[in-house]
Design a protein around this motif. Sequence first.
Motif, PDB file in Angstrom:
ATOM      1  N   UNK A  32       1.095  -0.881  -0.012  1.00 11.22           N
ATOM      2  CA  UNK A  32       0.397   0.110   0.008  1.00 11.22           C
ATOM      3  C   UNK A  32       1.289   1.193  -0.092  1.00 11.22           C
ATOM      4  N   UNK A  33       2.025   1.168   0.138  1.00  9.06           N
ATOM      5  CA  UNK A  33       2.891   2.424  -0.489  1.00  9.06           C
ATOM      6  C   UNK A  33       4.350   1.945  -1.078  1.00  9.06           C
ATOM      7  N   UNK A  34       4.762   3.006  -1.320  1.00  7.99           N
ATOM      8  CA  UNK A  34       5.815   2.178  -2.132  1.00  7.99           C
ATOM      9  C   UNK A  34       7.364   3.947  -1.991  1.00  7.99           C
ATOM     10  N   UNK A  35       8.337   3.716  -1.978  1.00  9.77           N
ATOM     11  CA  UNK A  35       9.141   5.121  -1.949  1.00  9.77           C
ATOM     12  C   UNK A  35      10.465   3.551  -2.310  1.00  9.77           C
ATOM     13  N   UNK A  36      11.318   5.468  -2.200  1.00  4.42           N
ATOM     14  CA  UNK A  36      12.859   5.661  -2.420  1.00  4.42           C
ATOM     15  C   UNK A  36      14.030   5.876  -1.854  1.00  4.42           C
ATOM     16  N   UNK A  37      14.867   4.951  -1.824  1.00  3.92           N
ATOM     17  CA  UNK A  37      16.026   5.343  -0.568  1.00  3.92           C
ATOM     18  C   UNK A  37      16.911   5.431  -1.510  1.00  3.92           C
TER      19      UNK A  37
END
Length: 117
Positions: A32-37
């Motif tokens: 339900x959530x996507x991100x970048x590091x």
Amino acid sequence: QVQLVESGGGSVQAGGSLRLSCLASGDTSSNNCWGWFRQAPGKGLEWVSLIYSEGGGGRTYYADSVTGRFTISRDNAKHTVYLQLNSLKPEDTAMYYCVGYGPFNYWGQGTQVTVSS
């Protein structure tokens, strides 16, 4: 199982732009959530941005260091999350990783961004 493949990295001069893509395959229904590091040479992992799914309100968040310069978005039809990088600085040089949050967190292999002064 979810697989994430990043692309779009490269070498640019300061002030330039890049668009990173993260293509997801597999069963992403629980994410339900996507991100970048990102991880710069010799430094630890730094959170950059995240975006919630439509069910989560579609909210976006950014680290202070990239606010106003980076934009996260997603195209559900293409199963892809994007990170638009504008006004790049040498300190943005890093390996950028996509992550899918859910009962299990999935990571891509990374795409290299190099910014020269």
